[in-house]
Design an enzyme around this catalytic site. Structure first.
Site, mmCIF file in Angstrom:
data_model
loop_
_atom_site.group_PDB
_atom_site.id
_atom_site.type_symbol
_atom_site.label_atom_id
_atom_site.label_comp_id
_atom_site.label_asym_id
_atom_site.label_seq_id
_atom_site.Cartn_x
_atom_site.Cartn_y
_atom_site.Cartn_z
ATOM 1 N N HIS A 1 -8.474 -27.091 4.267
ATOM 2 C CA HIS A 1 -7.787 -27.712 3.125
ATOM 3 C C HIS A 1 -8.404 -29.040 2.698
ATOM 4 O O HIS A 1 -8.076 -29.552 1.627
ATOM 5 C CB HIS A 1 -6.298 -27.890 3.428
ATOM 6 C CG HIS A 1 -5.569 -26.603 3.581
ATOM 7 N ND1 HIS A 1 -5.500 -25.668 2.586
ATOM 8 C CD2 HIS A 1 -4.900 -26.052 4.633
ATOM 9 C CE1 HIS A 1 -4.806 -24.619 2.996
ATOM 10 N NE2 HIS A 1 -4.436 -24.823 4.243
ATOM 11 N N ARG B 1 -11.846 -28.015 11.761
ATOM 12 C CA ARG B 1 -11.041 -26.858 11.397
ATOM 13 C C ARG B 1 -11.853 -26.025 10.418
ATOM 14 O O ARG B 1 -12.231 -26.534 9.350
ATOM 15 C CB ARG B 1 -9.706 -27.253 10.765
ATOM 16 C CG ARG B 1 -8.935 -25.973 10.387
ATOM 17 C CD ARG B 1 -7.464 -26.177 10.145
ATOM 18 N NE ARG B 1 -7.191 -26.884 8.903
ATOM 19 C CZ ARG B 1 -5.967 -27.099 8.434
ATOM 20 N NH1 ARG B 1 -4.913 -26.664 9.110
ATOM 21 N NH2 ARG B 1 -5.789 -27.764 7.312
ATOM 22 N N ASP C 1 -22.872 -24.881 16.408
ATOM 23 C CA ASP C 1 -24.294 -25.265 16.450
ATOM 24 C C ASP C 1 -24.488 -26.699 15.955
ATOM 25 O O ASP C 1 -25.377 -27.412 16.413
ATOM 26 C CB ASP C 1 -25.130 -24.331 15.569
ATOM 27 C CG ASP C 1 -25.249 -22.936 16.147
ATOM 28 O OD1 ASP C 1 -24.890 -22.740 17.321
ATOM 29 O OD2 ASP C 1 -25.703 -22.036 15.415
ATOM 30 N N GLU D 1 0.890 -20.124 12.870
ATOM 31 C CA GLU D 1 1.532 -20.751 11.707
ATOM 32 C C GLU D 1 2.120 -19.744 10.729
ATOM 33 O O GLU D 1 2.317 -20.063 9.551
ATOM 34 C CB GLU D 1 0.544 -21.675 10.989
ATOM 35 C CG GLU D 1 -0.780 -21.026 10.668
ATOM 36 C CD GLU D 1 -1.737 -21.971 9.928
ATOM 37 O OE1 GLU D 1 -1.307 -23.032 9.440
ATOM 38 O OE2 GLU D 1 -2.928 -21.638 9.803
ATOM 39 N N ASP E 1 2.715 -24.522 6.906
ATOM 40 C CA ASP E 1 2.489 -23.084 6.748
ATOM 41 C C ASP E 1 3.528 -22.274 7.510
ATOM 42 O O ASP E 1 4.047 -21.281 6.999
ATOM 43 C CB ASP E 1 1.075 -22.715 7.224
ATOM 44 C CG ASP E 1 0.121 -22.571 6.053
ATOM 45 O OD1 ASP E 1 0.551 -22.110 4.986
ATOM 46 O OD2 ASP E 1 -1.051 -22.943 6.204
HETATM 47 MG MG LIG Z 1 -2.183 -24.041 7.746
#
Ligand SMILES: [Mg+2]
Ligand SMILES: [Mg+2]
Ligand SMILES: [Mg+2]
Ligand SMILES: [Mg+2]
Ligand SMILES: [Mg+2]
Ligand SMILES: [Mg+2]
Lengths: 262, 262, 262, 262, 262, 262
Positions: E46, E71, E85, E147, E173
């Protein structure tokens, strides 16, 4: 052409609350632009931002009503003109120390016959309107930074240059130059006297006075003194201060002193 | 504040092995930073790097103990100050040809009262510590490049400028200016005499001497002469030389002369 | 439309010397492109490069006769198609483990009726010519990476997929999957057998075989075995190895083992 | 070393059709480079392009036979030298107003003994060949912009500077400086006289004359007068004009006047 | 190889204070990294950040002791492997809804024989050490985001997947999926029950539990419940909140509710 | 929250004139945004643009009233969600071939309970307003591209998926899939029949129909047939066509066929 909202605000006697952008990114700029500042200044001098990074930042600010201002790195014609071509509505020029410096600043940011700005307002034309060529000289706001002992000595010679709109005081540079501690707020008495003297001379010459502040408290005090352009807080400092407070809260310990960065 | 490791090394009589960064990328910079150089110089003059590209390169170097040095494009206050604000621990300034040039270099890189550097060490404060404002003047290393016939004529006037820390010799520019072939190593006798003269005068003035080299062989010879800052090899040249050797090995033919690039 | 020089080379029985690009920069790519490689592969999988950084790298390679190849991050239609649209002359797809994988690779990189590649060769049209739409299916080279035990089991099912042009072996992944040490050169016997088996099966199916090598020595050995696409050395590894040798020479100590990076 | 195609063209009496690049992007530059222009000028002055963005644009142009030209932001040694090091085959310098300005331009773009250009042609060496150091002084084309009343007064003093190759007229700046409307085409009579005078003096001094135009119609007229370097249309203007026509066609209304941007 | 400081902290029973990076910039990342967070998570889902922008952010974090976490945008092998990596010490994967999802997450982030991660740790090798290949499986921390209602139903099947290290709860979420208001703090009772259930099951399976918070107050409450990875505050939110407070202070009016952004 | 101007326009029976952005740059995007298009589509599929380059382009469009649309590279949840979080008001998804594809498109772009879009509208919240979370499902416009024989077979199954707002036809892909020439305009009869059939079915299902065109002439014809979203011309094509006409005019020869690019 839409009037320069800084001029409108000042003409009504108001003071502009100015934010500062030191992070070279358009999303942080846009986020800042949505927080209600009257203007935002992209700092090409001490911020870690250069021309190309500035461009999308100017676009990001343009998504709102906030006035885009740019502090250039130095009194040089190339970057001053490119900054205006890119759509800045005002420029802040550091280290204007002599009358000749101020004359150059005005000349390089004004079209003939008032000055020698080269013609090519590529983005300014797009965002400020088709009459930009005719209106630009009166639209653009020119801030000269008065921030050295030398400038202080030359203050009237500088401020009487026709075409200059405003002064901007850098308290830390001014302090340093006067042998005081380089801080934004709560400056040493010598620096404070100098600040008040510059303000008084600006008023006398019919110019707007602006100043860099480290906190709303001091900015409000200075606004009360007559300053009409008050920088308070930069993207990086606000973020760092918030982070320090958050981490401190999580660690249940006293936060570091906020605002310790530049 | 952590001391400048270049100063520490020199004070112990050592010589710094300096790598050169001409590729405007933070991953190549980080890869170089892990190879054991004492310092790495980001070349804003002849490298294809500008300020904004330099910033993540400085960050990449900072992930290691390697000292970050920057060669600025020219003796100009804007870029010199922005480079230091961004955290460079040393600056190399090209084409310092007169005493006045050297004085400007020192002034623009030193805070008052020693000089006129503008205050705003945004990233330097973050990475070098909270006492950077007080310590910066003594922390920063200033290299003046002595690389023209004119500079050679003015060598003592230049080297006696207070606040200058070191000279840096560009053998190819110096050669060219003296009518010799523009090479790094195995310079013509006139250039070689000039190099040794500059080294001797630097020593006499108590300054460190550095020089650009094309190979470890010549760098070691010059180190033996007394040079204490030895650039040898750039990211792009090392990569190109390795590639030439590899391709030649694959084609079972003699490699092109390595190191033929700038 | 200019023929794909990889195909021309292979048809004449030759082997391509392929360089590897892991640094996300167009200047390092251009420098590499001037060193005589037959082809250069931009690595979107393990290199630190993504699509947008790849674009100017493809342009930089295009300033020379070197064939631009791209290894995509994974077998996914979006990036495979964007890569070809951007002008890659060949694609290497990692982890092709099943016949279905290979069929997808061919389909996503071929226009109807042979496949389902979406039409929009924006840069390919510019650089490969106006007849690209008609010629693209035969112009593009498709490498399937055979680098797992599963792929080894399915080798004939994979290699018999119509439209596949070549296999590419990743010795370290193949080794790891077979329980061996993940190295490029001097692999364990089990991995060596697998490599030779894949080579033999590729030949049997009329496909070109390529392989990743850590040194010219091993690359030449593998070329002698019949491999016709030999990667040896990447921008980052060559630079790092050169830097290690240089620093070691300056320190009068044995260099670290070159080529210890990925 | 390949000759400079601008020089070749001019020596045969031809005129160069020059496109203009104001968009800081390598894909738009490459697209332009495939449209048949003799040369393309990257505008670092009024275009929204800086050095780092210019680099991949130069690479993109280099994929074709089009000659890469750069207009620098101002008469400053740092950017002039970096631009040539990056491979520009010609430079256009704005606001050359005095003989001293022209002398600086020649000096900063010429190696000793002709000038004081610093040695380090990092990309130029790569793309123009190993003999670039010896040939560069004669290879590079230097355009001085004559675009102010002051320059007009000094025209013979400027044009007689040895090493200058060409003049470039900015009709809008010249017009503005002479008190006329700042337009590219159909300039006011005073400006037209000045343009013809500069052309005549350039011819008299054996220099090529170039000029910025807003339309092919006027460019052809000026070519007929003797101009041999004709800029007509920029990436942004051509795109905007095409968009205006398209939108107008869709809305079944008269298009806005094309070419109203900078 | 330096141990993963998250693991060290957790093994001692501690809880990590995690900051969040949504601004695609290395200077804001570095500024955040100096504020005392245990870890910083670059949000490719996000946040407005993609792979190439992440790279210098990882370098910036690496200049400090802060643990770099990423994330990823989605459960996809290409980006998961590229992220590791590039040197991420931990990955958070959104929307792990089934046991099969969790198995893929572990497999794609683990080398054989534990998983199918492709070998090529280009930057990880540089920054984590030469034994990264052998140690990586145990070094990397894998967070599965729980979530959704579906994940809640499958919670034990997910949490019992071998190789999973931690869960991370996205309260907004999870709330949305359960028909509640999408907030970070002070969630609806149904969501609160779910959060506590996930925490309990994580503990039962020997996994660490982490959660996203909107304020230190709630983060501390959740820490008291047993959460050991507490995100509180992002770069953009902290900056915006600070700006709102500043502007409000200057306008002498109540500030907007801080933290109203994502 | 401001309504989506595409919906407003369609509800009044109007048709949107849509421009296309293939150049990964914010200045070209902003220039296009000032030319009067109803909407502009950033093409992440065949344009040379990826997510990070898209971000400042979205900001540039946001400086005007033009609606920002994005074509994603493929039907994948990660990029669909990031695109909406970044503020796109509409998404075009290529290659929607089955009912299941269409269901995924709707689900991934809709918050629960309608879909499974993950919550985190970081920039959308900033630019579309604080009620974005509640309004987003109805605000966002979802285009499914119907452009293959398979999609044609499934047209009613696709178009009846609840939550789908519009179809978008790619004439060249559709043509290719049907064995016709891959052109935008003047398609082969089989393709023309397919286009009209899709239009008719869209109308029958209450959906808006959009289509890609190569010229205003054909776009107007298709508008007359009932299409309400008409793409005509891209940044790169308009620029190239204008350049071709200009060069041809200067060379006094017939221009190449405009619009020959993608
Ligand atoms: Mg989420
Ligand atoms: Mg100051
Ligand atoms: Mg030099
Ligand atoms: Mg592999
Ligand atoms: Mg001009
Ligand atoms: Mg299509």
């Amino acid at each position: 052409m839409t009037p320069n909202r800084l001029r409108t605000l000042w003409q009504s006697g108001g003071a502009a609350v100015n934010g500062w952008l030191a992070i070279p990114n358009s999303f942080s700029a846009e986020t800042m632009a949505h927080q209600g500042w009257d203007s935002l200044t992209i700092d090409l001098q001490h911020g870690v931002v250069d021309y190309q990074a500035m461009l999308p930042m100017l676009q990001a600010i343009q998504t709102t009503e906030t006035v885009p201002v740019v502090r250039v790195p130095w009194l040089e014609p190339g970057i001053l003109m490119k900054t205006l071509d890119a759509g800045a509505a005002a420029v802040i020029c550091p280290m204007v120390n002599t009358r000749e410096d101020a004359q150059k600043l005005v000349a390089w940011t004004s079209y003939a016959p008032r000055g020698t700005r080269s013609f090519g307002p590529i983005r300014a034309l797009l965002v400020h309107g088709a009459d930009y060529p005719e209106e630009a000289n009166d639209f653009v706001v020119r801030f000269a930074m008065i921030e050295t002992a030398q400038a202080l000595d030359n203050v009237d010679a500088i401020l009487s240059v026709e075409g200059l709109d405003a002064v901007y005081i850098g308290p830390s540079d001014l302090s340093l130059s006067l042998g005081c501690r380089p801080v934004f707020d709560d400056v040493d008495p010598t620096a404070q006297q100098a600040i008040e003297h510059i303000l008084a001379r600006a008023k006398a010459h019919g110019l707007v006075a602006g100043i860099h502040n480290g906190s709303p408290r001091v900015a409000l005090e200075r606004q009360a003194l007559g300053f009409q352009f008050l920088t308070v807080g930069s993207d990086a400092r606000l973020m760092a201060a918030g982070a320090q407070q958050t981490v401190a809260a999580m660690r249940a310990q006293a936060p570091a002193q906020p605002g310790s960065g530049y």
